[in-house]
Motif scaffolding. Sequence first.
Motif, mmCIF file in Angstrom:
data_model
loop_
_atom_site.group_PDB
_atom_site.id
_atom_site.type_symbol
_atom_site.label_atom_id
_atom_site.label_comp_id
_atom_site.label_asym_id
_atom_site.label_seq_id
_atom_site.Cartn_x
_atom_site.Cartn_y
_atom_site.Cartn_z
ATOM 1 N N THR A 182 0.736 -1.110 -0.008
ATOM 2 C CA THR A 182 -0.021 -0.130 0.091
ATOM 3 C C THR A 182 0.703 1.302 0.078
ATOM 4 O O THR A 182 0.506 2.152 -0.951
ATOM 5 C CB THR A 182 -1.153 0.166 1.087
ATOM 6 N N SER A 183 2.021 1.211 0.796
ATOM 7 C CA SER A 183 2.682 2.520 0.880
ATOM 8 C C SER A 183 3.304 2.853 -0.294
ATOM 9 O O SER A 183 3.304 4.055 -0.630
ATOM 10 C CB SER A 183 3.772 2.292 2.137
ATOM 11 N N THR A 184 3.935 1.777 -0.991
ATOM 12 C CA THR A 184 4.803 2.037 -2.284
ATOM 13 C C THR A 184 3.688 2.560 -3.386
ATOM 14 O O THR A 184 4.111 3.408 -4.131
ATOM 15 C CB THR A 184 5.386 0.805 -2.626
ATOM 16 N N THR A 185 2.428 1.796 -3.281
ATOM 17 C CA THR A 185 1.269 2.302 -4.172
ATOM 18 C C THR A 185 1.080 3.844 -4.121
ATOM 19 O O THR A 185 1.001 4.464 -5.161
ATOM 20 C CB THR A 185 0.210 1.277 -3.916
ATOM 21 N N MET A 186 0.837 4.197 -2.869
ATOM 22 C CA MET A 186 0.600 5.574 -2.534
ATOM 23 C C MET A 186 1.648 6.600 -3.247
ATOM 24 O O MET A 186 1.181 7.747 -3.437
ATOM 25 C CB MET A 186 0.547 5.732 -1.060
ATOM 26 N N GLN A 187 2.836 6.278 -3.151
ATOM 27 C CA GLN A 187 3.719 7.096 -3.717
ATOM 28 C C GLN A 187 4.035 7.148 -5.289
ATOM 29 O O GLN A 187 4.666 8.145 -5.719
ATOM 30 C CB GLN A 187 5.280 6.967 -2.917
ATOM 31 N N SER A 188 3.405 6.202 -5.797
ATOM 32 C CA SER A 188 3.456 6.071 -7.314
ATOM 33 C C SER A 188 2.341 6.228 -8.064
ATOM 34 O O SER A 188 2.186 6.216 -9.345
ATOM 35 C CB SER A 188 4.219 4.640 -7.678
ATOM 36 N N LEU A 189 0.973 6.458 -7.250
ATOM 37 C CA LEU A 189 -0.203 6.426 -8.037
ATOM 38 C C LEU A 189 -0.315 7.708 -9.127
ATOM 39 O O LEU A 189 -0.988 7.406 -10.209
ATOM 40 C CB LEU A 189 -1.468 6.487 -7.088
#
Length: 251
Positions: free
Chosen positions: A179-186
């Motif tokens: 989730t954390s990585t996804t939030m930074q790349s969306l």
Amino acid sequence: MRCPKRFGSPLKVYMQQQVAQLQAELPDYQVFEAMSYSQPFLTDVLSEIQTAGIDDLTVVPMYPQYSTTTTMSVYDVVAQFYLKQSNMPTLHFVKDFYQRSGYIDLMATAIEQKLQTQTYDEIILSYHGIPKSYVTKGDPYQAQCEATTALLQARLPKQTFRTTYQSKFGPNEWLTPATSTTMQSLAQEGVRKILVLTPGFVADCLETIEEIDVENRDYFMDNQGEQFDYIHPFNADPRFTALLAQIMRDR
């Protein structure tokens, strides 16, 4: 802080409310609350139940999706407790309830209410992660999370859903995408307005309030996100209590 002040742990406060509501829904039952990692500990509650002479017991782990790391750990405590007893009640154990229409309906309804006033590029479903090695050995958790997402997608076919996993700790490989990585790349994918749910949680706790609604909100907004809306778990929603009552009746 983006959440209201409460006296005591949110998880404990909401569980107590759920128990009180469920007792009112099921007056012919005795409803107990128990926790795996804090008071009232499950073993202490089982001792109370044993002393009371209750001869029919249903255990409902509050995990919609089954995993050996969560649901099975509850079963292990129950089994180990009764191995040491001279007698045991008739036991009923609820393995999961992710596929229940009532569970899906509650989340879908909450999403639909948000969609009345806001549009989103994607709806992010963040589940608690587990080490990938468990899935490799046959744990059905990931499949049940993906099935939950699919059920919501079928209910709301015009929306775009994405499954992610949160709360990783330790050196082992965990389920991805995080989730954390996804939030930074969306935002790099053109996703700037999101609605976030945590379908594996039935009540707010640190993993929802702090990790999702504070930390991951900041990750998204600090990386060119524009709109981050979060739908809280069921908490003390009486409609969820009614679902629990139906699960008990159907056992």
